[in-house]
Design a protein around this motif. Structure first.
Motif, mmCIF file in Angstrom:
data_model
loop_
_atom_site.group_PDB
_atom_site.id
_atom_site.type_symbol
_atom_site.label_atom_id
_atom_site.label_comp_id
_atom_site.label_asym_id
_atom_site.label_seq_id
_atom_site.Cartn_x
_atom_site.Cartn_y
_atom_site.Cartn_z
ATOM 1 N N THR A 8 0.825 -1.206 0.000
ATOM 2 C CA THR A 8 0.000 0.000 0.000
ATOM 3 C C THR A 8 0.860 1.256 0.000
ATOM 4 O OG1 THR A 8 -1.681 -1.215 1.250
ATOM 5 C CG2 THR A 8 -1.866 1.185 1.209
ATOM 6 N N ILE A 9 1.914 1.265 0.803
ATOM 7 C CA ILE A 9 2.814 2.416 0.841
ATOM 8 C C ILE A 9 3.505 2.606 -0.501
ATOM 9 C CG2 ILE A 9 4.948 3.300 1.884
ATOM 10 C CD1 ILE A 9 4.013 2.033 4.526
ATOM 11 N N MET A 10 3.955 1.517 -1.120
ATOM 12 C CA MET A 10 4.616 1.617 -2.427
ATOM 13 C C MET A 10 3.659 2.151 -3.489
ATOM 14 S SD MET A 10 7.001 -1.797 -2.385
ATOM 15 C CE MET A 10 7.297 -1.714 -4.116
ATOM 16 N N ILE A 11 2.429 1.679 -3.496
ATOM 17 C CA ILE A 11 1.441 2.154 -4.471
ATOM 18 C C ILE A 11 1.145 3.627 -4.240
ATOM 19 C CG2 ILE A 11 -0.974 1.942 -5.191
ATOM 20 C CD1 ILE A 11 -0.677 -1.083 -4.831
ATOM 21 N N ALA A 12 1.049 4.047 -2.968
ATOM 22 C CA ALA A 12 0.795 5.454 -2.662
ATOM 23 C C ALA A 12 1.952 6.326 -3.141
ATOM 24 C CB ALA A 12 0.582 5.625 -1.161
ATOM 25 N N LEU A 13 3.191 5.886 -2.929
ATOM 26 C CA LEU A 13 4.343 6.658 -3.405
ATOM 27 C C LEU A 13 4.364 6.759 -4.929
ATOM 28 C CD1 LEU A 13 7.172 5.421 -1.017
ATOM 29 C CD2 LEU A 13 6.161 7.699 -1.131
ATOM 30 N N ILE A 14 4.033 5.680 -5.599
ATOM 31 C CA ILE A 14 3.993 5.704 -7.068
ATOM 32 C C ILE A 14 2.908 6.663 -7.555
ATOM 33 C CG2 ILE A 14 3.428 4.307 -9.105
ATOM 34 C CD1 ILE A 14 4.855 1.972 -7.697
ATOM 35 N N MET A 15 1.771 6.645 -6.910
ATOM 36 C CA MET A 15 0.688 7.545 -7.310
ATOM 37 C C MET A 15 1.080 9.003 -7.072
ATOM 38 S SD MET A 15 -1.536 5.635 -8.627
ATOM 39 C CE MET A 15 -2.915 6.727 -8.829
ATOM 40 N N ILE A 16 1.736 9.291 -5.956
ATOM 41 C CA ILE A 16 2.183 10.659 -5.686
ATOM 42 C C ILE A 16 3.169 11.112 -6.749
ATOM 43 C CG2 ILE A 16 3.551 12.064 -4.079
ATOM 44 C CD1 ILE A 16 2.211 10.480 -1.801
ATOM 45 N N LEU A 17 4.132 10.243 -7.116
ATOM 46 C CA LEU A 17 5.098 10.610 -8.150
ATOM 47 C C LEU A 17 4.438 10.798 -9.501
ATOM 48 C CD1 LEU A 17 8.236 8.438 -7.308
ATOM 49 C CD2 LEU A 17 8.033 10.918 -7.248
ATOM 50 N N LEU A 18 3.398 10.012 -9.796
ATOM 51 C CA LEU A 18 2.700 10.174 -11.071
ATOM 52 C C LEU A 18 1.959 11.503 -11.137
ATOM 53 C CD1 LEU A 18 1.295 6.592 -11.755
ATOM 54 C CD2 LEU A 18 3.032 7.819 -13.058
ATOM 55 N N PHE A 19 1.352 11.905 -10.042
ATOM 56 C CA PHE A 19 0.585 13.155 -10.056
ATOM 57 C C PHE A 19 1.475 14.383 -9.905
ATOM 58 C CE2 PHE A 19 -2.998 10.327 -8.749
ATOM 59 C CZ PHE A 19 -3.755 10.535 -9.885
ATOM 60 N N VAL A 20 2.460 14.314 -9.020
ATOM 61 C CA VAL A 20 3.313 15.469 -8.755
ATOM 62 C C VAL A 20 4.458 15.528 -9.764
ATOM 63 C CG1 VAL A 20 4.853 16.527 -7.053
ATOM 64 C CG2 VAL A 20 2.728 15.452 -6.315
ATOM 65 N N GLY A 21 5.010 14.398 -10.079
ATOM 66 C CA GLY A 21 6.153 14.340 -10.993
ATOM 67 C C GLY A 21 7.463 14.302 -10.228
ATOM 68 N N ALA A 22 8.400 13.585 -10.775
ATOM 69 C CA ALA A 22 9.717 13.487 -10.152
ATOM 70 C C ALA A 22 10.555 14.688 -10.575
ATOM 71 C CB ALA A 22 10.392 12.196 -10.575
ATOM 72 N N PRO A 23 11.470 15.128 -9.723
ATOM 73 C CA PRO A 23 12.359 16.219 -10.124
ATOM 74 C C PRO A 23 13.193 15.798 -11.331
ATOM 75 C CG PRO A 23 12.862 15.439 -7.895
ATOM 76 C CD PRO A 23 11.699 14.668 -8.384
ATOM 77 N N VAL A 24 13.263 16.651 -12.331
ATOM 78 C CA VAL A 24 13.847 16.278 -13.613
ATOM 79 C C VAL A 24 15.372 16.197 -13.561
ATOM 80 C CG1 VAL A 24 14.062 16.962 -16.029
ATOM 81 C CG2 VAL A 24 11.887 17.215 -14.860
ATOM 82 N N LYS A 25 16.031 17.195 -12.979
ATOM 83 C CA LYS A 25 17.489 17.228 -13.015
ATOM 84 C C LYS A 25 18.132 16.046 -12.290
ATOM 85 C CE LYS A 25 19.444 21.554 -14.150
ATOM 86 N NZ LYS A 25 20.377 22.566 -13.799
ATOM 87 N N PRO A 26 17.734 15.728 -11.063
ATOM 88 C CA PRO A 26 18.371 14.581 -10.407
ATOM 89 C C PRO A 26 18.109 13.270 -11.142
ATOM 90 C CG PRO A 26 17.247 15.916 -8.779
ATOM 91 C CD PRO A 26 16.871 16.445 -10.131
ATOM 92 N N MET A 27 16.909 13.097 -11.666
ATOM 93 C CA MET A 27 16.590 11.858 -12.376
ATOM 94 C C MET A 27 17.409 11.757 -13.666
ATOM 95 S SD MET A 27 14.623 10.371 -10.372
ATOM 96 C CE MET A 27 13.667 9.113 -11.132
#
Length: 87
Positions: A8-27
């Motif tokens: 559940t925690i992993m799915i929640a983190l994935i959903m947050i990253l999908l909606f908010v987006g990961a920082p582009v430069k570090p990635m």
């Protein structure tokens, strides 16, 4: 911790990253570094395959991978020179 909670925690983190987006430069930096290290490993592997015929072998470890990955063929050549003349 139960496995259902971890999932559940992993799915929640994935959903947050999908909606908010990961920082582009570090990635982007992490991706480029990973690709360079992978290329370094391949350079060393092929050098060991073809260099084994004439008795040259460079061990594949973190240091040699970083040198060959970031310096390319010049890094592999410098590692081979160090192996021949110093070691």
């Amino acid at each position: 911790m139960s496995s259902a909670l971890v999932i559940t925690i992993m799915i929640a983190l994935i959903m947050i990253l999908l909606f908010v987006g990961a920082p582009v430069k570090p990635m982007k930096f992490i991706g480029q570094t990973t690709v360079k290290l992978g290329i370094g490993v391949l350079f060393l592997f092929f050098f060991n395959v073809f260099g084994g015929v004439i008795g040259l072998h460079i061990p594949i470890n973190l240091f040699t991978t970083v040198v060959s990955g970031f310096l390319g063929l010049f890094g592999v050549a410098s590692l081979a020179a160090i192996h021949l003349f110093i070691i």
